[in-house]
Design a protein around this motif. Sequence first.
Motif, PDB file in Angstrom:
ATOM      1  N   ARG A   1     -23.384  37.263  26.502  1.00 28.86           N
ATOM      2  CA  ARG A   1     -23.675  36.996  27.918  1.00 28.86           C
ATOM      3  C   ARG A   1     -25.166  36.708  28.134  1.00 28.86           C
ATOM      4  O   ARG A   1     -25.522  35.874  28.956  1.00 28.86           O
ATOM      5  CB  ARG A   1     -23.241  38.177  28.764  1.00 28.86           C
ATOM      6  CG  ARG A   1     -23.599  38.000  30.239  1.00 28.86           C
ATOM      7  CD  ARG A   1     -23.036  39.083  31.071  1.00 28.86           C
ATOM      8  NE  ARG A   1     -21.754  38.567  31.542  1.00 28.86           N
ATOM      9  CZ  ARG A   1     -20.892  39.270  32.210  1.00 28.86           C
ATOM     10  NH1 ARG A   1     -21.117  40.531  32.460  1.00 28.86           N
ATOM     11  NH2 ARG A   1     -19.768  38.733  32.630  1.00 28.86           N
ATOM     12  N   ARG A   2     -26.017  37.390  27.400  1.00 27.73           N
ATOM     13  CA  ARG A   2     -27.466  37.182  27.547  1.00 27.73           C
ATOM     14  C   ARG A   2     -27.974  35.975  26.764  1.00 27.73           C
ATOM     15  O   ARG A   2     -29.147  35.657  26.819  1.00 27.73           O
ATOM     16  CB  ARG A   2     -28.205  38.435  27.105  1.00 27.73           C
ATOM     17  CG  ARG A   2     -27.946  39.569  28.068  1.00 27.73           C
ATOM     18  CD  ARG A   2     -28.870  40.702  27.868  1.00 27.73           C
ATOM     19  NE  ARG A   2     -28.645  41.679  28.912  1.00 27.73           N
ATOM     20  CZ  ARG A   2     -28.983  42.925  28.834  1.00 27.73           C
ATOM     21  NH1 ARG A   2     -29.582  43.367  27.747  1.00 27.73           N
ATOM     22  NH2 ARG A   2     -28.743  43.743  29.815  1.00 27.73           N
ATOM     23  N   GLY A   3     -27.089  35.354  25.997  1.00 29.91           N
ATOM     24  CA  GLY A   3     -27.467  34.155  25.266  1.00 29.91           C
ATOM     25  C   GLY A   3     -28.131  34.403  23.920  1.00 29.91           C
ATOM     26  O   GLY A   3     -28.683  33.501  23.317  1.00 29.91           O
ATOM     27  N   TRP A   4     -28.039  35.639  23.420  1.00 28.19           N
ATOM     28  CA  TRP A   4     -28.628  35.942  22.118  1.00 28.19           C
ATOM     29  C   TRP A   4     -27.795  35.338  20.995  1.00 28.19           C
ATOM     30  O   TRP A   4     -28.302  35.044  19.936  1.00 28.19           O
ATOM     31  CB  TRP A   4     -28.755  37.444  21.915  1.00 28.19           C
ATOM     32  CG  TRP A   4     -29.666  38.117  22.901  1.00 28.19           C
ATOM     33  CD1 TRP A   4     -30.659  37.531  23.657  1.00 28.19           C
ATOM     34  CD2 TRP A   4     -29.649  39.491  23.263  1.00 28.19           C
ATOM     35  NE1 TRP A   4     -31.255  38.463  24.458  1.00 28.19           N
ATOM     36  CE2 TRP A   4     -30.659  39.691  24.234  1.00 28.19           C
ATOM     37  CE3 TRP A   4     -28.891  40.566  22.867  1.00 28.19           C
ATOM     38  CZ2 TRP A   4     -30.926  40.930  24.799  1.00 28.19           C
ATOM     39  CZ3 TRP A   4     -29.159  41.801  23.435  1.00 28.19           C
ATOM     40  CH2 TRP A   4     -30.168  41.968  24.387  1.00 28.19           C
ATOM     41  N   TRP A   5     -26.506  35.214  21.241  1.00 21.87           N
ATOM     42  CA  TRP A   5     -25.572  34.583  20.313  1.00 21.87           C
ATOM     43  C   TRP A   5     -24.370  34.131  21.136  1.00 21.87           C
ATOM     44  O   TRP A   5     -24.226  34.500  22.292  1.00 21.87           O
ATOM     45  CB  TRP A   5     -25.124  35.531  19.196  1.00 21.87           C
ATOM     46  CG  TRP A   5     -24.697  36.884  19.685  1.00 21.87           C
ATOM     47  CD1 TRP A   5     -23.519  37.207  20.297  1.00 21.87           C
ATOM     48  CD2 TRP A   5     -25.438  38.096  19.631  1.00 21.87           C
ATOM     49  NE1 TRP A   5     -23.476  38.534  20.621  1.00 21.87           N
ATOM     50  CE2 TRP A   5     -24.644  39.112  20.226  1.00 21.87           C
ATOM     51  CE3 TRP A   5     -26.690  38.450  19.138  1.00 21.87           C
ATOM     52  CZ2 TRP A   5     -25.073  40.433  20.326  1.00 21.87           C
ATOM     53  CZ3 TRP A   5     -27.103  39.758  19.243  1.00 21.87           C
ATOM     54  CH2 TRP A   5     -26.301  40.737  19.827  1.00 21.87           C
ATOM     55  N   ARG A   6     -23.532  33.326  20.525  1.00 24.46           N
ATOM     56  CA  ARG A   6     -22.314  32.897  21.205  1.00 24.46           C
ATOM     57  C   ARG A   6     -21.162  33.836  20.854  1.00 24.46           C
ATOM     58  O   ARG A   6     -21.175  34.473  19.810  1.00 24.46           O
ATOM     59  CB  ARG A   6     -21.959  31.456  20.802  1.00 24.46           C
ATOM     60  CG  ARG A   6     -22.904  30.457  21.459  1.00 24.46           C
ATOM     61  CD  ARG A   6     -22.639  29.101  20.956  1.00 24.46           C
ATOM     62  NE  ARG A   6     -23.281  29.044  19.629  1.00 24.46           N
ATOM     63  CZ  ARG A   6     -23.280  28.005  18.838  1.00 24.46           C
ATOM     64  NH1 ARG A   6     -22.664  26.916  19.196  1.00 24.46           N
ATOM     65  NH2 ARG A   6     -23.887  28.035  17.681  1.00 24.46           N
TER      66      ARG A   6
ATOM     67  N   GLU B   1     -26.635  33.382  13.922  1.00 21.24           N
ATOM     68  CA  GLU B   1     -26.331  34.280  15.038  1.00 21.24           C
ATOM     69  C   GLU B   1     -25.877  35.641  14.521  1.00 21.24           C
ATOM     70  O   GLU B   1     -26.207  36.673  15.099  1.00 21.24           O
ATOM     71  CB  GLU B   1     -25.251  33.678  15.937  1.00 21.24           C
ATOM     72  CG  GLU B   1     -25.705  32.460  16.696  1.00 21.24           C
ATOM     73  CD  GLU B   1     -24.585  31.814  17.493  1.00 21.24           C
ATOM     74  OE1 GLU B   1     -23.400  32.185  17.319  1.00 21.24           O
ATOM     75  OE2 GLU B   1     -24.897  30.915  18.306  1.00 21.24           O
TER      76      GLU B   1
END
Length: 189
Positions: free
Chosen positions: A51-56, A64
């Motif tokens: 959700r925070r965009g650190w990984w998909r 990732e």
Amino acid sequence: MSGVFEPEHWMMVLPPYLGWRAAGRGGVWWGLVAAVLAGVVPAVFLALGARRGWWRRGLRVRRERLVAVPGLLLVLAVALGVVHGAGAPREVAALVTAMVAVVVAGAAVTGVWKVSAHAAVSAAAAAALVIACRPRPVGATVLLVAALGAVVVVVAWSRVRLECHTRAQVVVGAVLGLALGGTVFAGLR
């Protein structure tokens, strides 16, 4: 099919079942604690990171995974500390330890190559169930192995079909889970 058999789903279902088999109602409670710490919390951690965009979602790209794995291992270390330090039934603690061993080994491989965590955890779960249940007569064991083996094959096939992994990556994952997860579980229970 791989969505139903996400690694964290195995860890939400198996600990209460193995806790019940090992220690009845008290074991179920320990299994629920293990399920939350080794299944729910890692799932929430991975979902928040996505959700925070650190990984998909799904950690499909190896780099990732390299970002997510240290935090995931920290979460799982807490789970290990609780189940071993606070007196969970041996089978529950053995299962959590076996799954963490599979994740650690998978993380080590991920440093150089992407291995299927779905296949690894599914195979480790299958091995733990066969070892824990020890069905009698031999025919029942064969049926259990065949049924669980079919689940592992379908999970592996789905990962290839979804183009998340190659055949080699799911085979290596399944062998890793079966060999390491099964050995650790059998040795600690």
